[in-house]
Write a protein that holds these residues in place. Structure first.
Motif, PDB file in Angstrom:
ATOM      1  N   SER A 154       0.880  -1.274  -0.087  1.00 50.93           N
ATOM      2  CA  SER A 154      -0.017  -0.164  -0.198  1.00 50.93           C
ATOM      3  C   SER A 154       0.955   1.239   0.024  1.00 50.93           C
ATOM      4  O   SER A 154       0.435   2.059  -0.793  1.00 50.93           O
ATOM      5  CB  SER A 154      -1.014   0.141   1.246  1.00 50.93           C
ATOM      6  OG  SER A 154      -1.894  -1.121   1.259  1.00 50.93           O
ATOM      7  N   ILE A 155       2.071   1.334   0.724  1.00 54.29           N
ATOM      8  CA  ILE A 155       2.704   2.170   0.892  1.00 54.29           C
ATOM      9  C   ILE A 155       3.561   2.720  -0.490  1.00 54.29           C
ATOM     10  O   ILE A 155       3.685   3.690  -0.913  1.00 54.29           O
ATOM     11  CB  ILE A 155       4.096   2.140   1.910  1.00 54.29           C
ATOM     12  CG1 ILE A 155       3.297   2.116   3.305  1.00 54.29           C
ATOM     13  CG2 ILE A 155       5.032   3.241   1.950  1.00 54.29           C
ATOM     14  CD1 ILE A 155       4.039   2.026   4.445  1.00 54.29           C
ATOM     15  N   ALA A 156       3.993   1.298  -1.124  1.00 57.14           N
ATOM     16  CA  ALA A 156       4.780   1.370  -2.438  1.00 57.14           C
ATOM     17  C   ALA A 156       3.870   2.068  -3.432  1.00 57.14           C
ATOM     18  O   ALA A 156       4.282   2.742  -4.413  1.00 57.14           O
ATOM     19  CB  ALA A 156       5.258   0.182  -2.606  1.00 57.14           C
ATOM     20  N   MET A 157       2.652   1.469  -3.578  1.00 56.15           N
ATOM     21  CA  MET A 157       1.528   1.886  -4.545  1.00 56.15           C
ATOM     22  C   MET A 157       1.286   3.257  -4.600  1.00 56.15           C
ATOM     23  O   MET A 157       0.641   3.796  -5.294  1.00 56.15           O
ATOM     24  CB  MET A 157       0.379   0.984  -4.614  1.00 56.15           C
ATOM     25  CG  MET A 157       0.868  -0.349  -5.037  1.00 56.15           C
ATOM     26  SD  MET A 157      -0.589  -1.534  -4.916  1.00 56.15           S
ATOM     27  CE  MET A 157      -1.925  -1.062  -6.062  1.00 56.15           C
ATOM     28  N   ALA A 158       1.385   4.048  -3.267  1.00 56.02           N
ATOM     29  CA  ALA A 158       1.375   5.399  -2.976  1.00 56.02           C
ATOM     30  C   ALA A 158       2.460   6.392  -3.343  1.00 56.02           C
ATOM     31  O   ALA A 158       2.241   7.581  -3.229  1.00 56.02           O
ATOM     32  CB  ALA A 158       0.688   5.701  -1.587  1.00 56.02           C
ATOM     33  N   SER A 159       3.427   5.721  -3.829  1.00 59.33           N
ATOM     34  CA  SER A 159       4.652   6.628  -4.266  1.00 59.33           C
ATOM     35  C   SER A 159       4.298   7.129  -5.725  1.00 59.33           C
ATOM     36  O   SER A 159       3.494   6.569  -6.441  1.00 59.33           O
ATOM     37  CB  SER A 159       5.835   5.828  -4.019  1.00 59.33           C
ATOM     38  OG  SER A 159       5.876   4.671  -5.240  1.00 59.33           O
ATOM     39  N   CYS A 160       5.268   7.951  -6.119  1.00 61.45           N
ATOM     40  CA  CYS A 160       5.399   8.550  -7.457  1.00 61.45           C
ATOM     41  C   CYS A 160       6.218   7.796  -8.289  1.00 61.45           C
ATOM     42  O   CYS A 160       6.478   8.165  -9.583  1.00 61.45           O
ATOM     43  CB  CYS A 160       5.836  10.115  -7.375  1.00 61.45           C
ATOM     44  SG  CYS A 160       4.718  10.924  -6.336  1.00 61.45           S
ATOM     45  N   GLY A 161       7.123   6.775  -7.865  1.00 61.98           N
ATOM     46  CA  GLY A 161       8.010   6.117  -8.598  1.00 61.98           C
ATOM     47  C   GLY A 161       7.387   4.772  -9.137  1.00 61.98           C
ATOM     48  O   GLY A 161       6.409   4.370  -8.880  1.00 61.98           O
TER      49      GLY A 161
END
Length: 314
Positions: free
Chosen positions: A185-192
């Motif tokens: 969930s944190i990773a998918m909220a990134s811009c990269g």
């Protein structure tokens, strides 16, 4: 603006949506999860207290049970307060560092729980298949080492997740369609690009849970073979009875967990609200059910709990 350096990460925040699309029903949805939380924070410490206070319950089986109760208690405290703050107070914003800390403990405690279930299966295998060598195979120092190995495994598997989410660029604010923070969930909220996160997350899940489920299955294959060789029907019934509680606990942990993983990884058409509810059930149901199962089905714990309740009433 992409915030890639560590000094900017403290300014990154996330909004936790709870159950997306059902915000107006959050108070109603919170009721069963609040009950689960209360049962967990009462039942698990009670199990630990009973085991510690009764010297007759200091056998390896109950030591592993107390370790599982501690793990369940910590998991409830890690997830439920924030979840209830979202449902009751609409407190949704969480800073990056706090989110990552919660992520670490959610995954670490999940791996601990799975590892303890393997240890309990091994304990049942030794008790039924090697009863005369039980105290030799599982003395106190060995149980301590097993607990340390399980904790070390959890740390080694989850620590890379912290690095993997910290290396990603963030745009200052992200949205998580859950009530708690987890790795993907944190990773998918990134811009990269979070491809590496996805690969690592799936790989660690497959390696850890495939090994644990295989070890439990193998233990029970040997257990069933040994039990079926017993001549007495009463002995067979008693042997299966000692394993029934563990089988129930395994079901409460792996069945919701399996649905959650499959839905999250492959159910692209499943609404985010279903993902959120499945993940909450996966994390909150075992901590509630485990004390109830062992409290009802284990006569020593049940009798001690009854005496304790009687003393409180007096």
């Amino acid at each position: 603006m992409f915030c890639t350096s560590e000094k900017y990460l403290r300014f990154v925040t996330f909004t936790l949506l709870g159950v997306p699309g059902f915000e107006s029903f959050h108070s109603l949805i919170s009721a069963p999860f609040f009950i689960m939380f209360v049962c967990s924070v009462i039942g698990n410490p009670l199990i630990v207290y009973i085991i510690l206070s009764d010297r007759g319950l200091h056998a390896p089986m109950y030591v592993f049970l107390s370790l599982m109760a501690i793990t369940d208690f910590m998991l409830s405290l890690c997830v439920a307060p924030q979840m209830l703050a979202i449902f009751w107070l609409n407190s949704r914003v969480v800073h990056f560092s706090r989110c990552v800390i919660q992520m670490f403990f959610v995954h670490f405690l999940s791996y601990m729980e799975s590892g303890v279930l393997v240890a309990m299966a091994f304990d049942r295998y030794v008790a039924i298949c090697q009863p005369l060598r039980y105290s030799i195979i599982l003395p106190g120092p060995v149980i301590t080492r097993i607990g340390l190995v399980l904790a070390l495994r959890g740390v080694l598997m989850v620590t890379p997740c912290v690095y993997l989410v910290a290396r990603l660029p963030y745009c200052g604010h992200g949205v998580l369609s859950k009530s708690y923070c987890d790795h993907m969930s944190i990773a998918m909220a990134s811009c990269g690009n979070y491809t590496i996160n996805s690969i690592y997350g799936l790989t660690q899940l497959i390696l850890a849970f495939a090994f644990d489920i295989s070890a439990i299955t193998l233990s029970y294959i040997f257990i069933i073979k040994a039990v079926l060789k017993l001549q007495s029907k009463e002995a067979r019934s008693k042997a299966f009875g000692t394993c029934s509680s563990h089988v129930c606990v395994i079901s409460f942990f792996y069945i919701p967990g399996g649905f959650t993983v499959v839905a999250y990884r492959f159910g692209k058409n499943i609404p985010p609200s279903i993902h959120s509810l499945l993940s909450l059930a996966y994390l909150q149901m075992p901590p509630m059910m485990n004390p109830l199962v062992y409290g009802v089905r284990t006569s020593q714990i049940r009798d001690h709990a009854r005496k304790l309740i009687y003393k409180i009433k007096m």
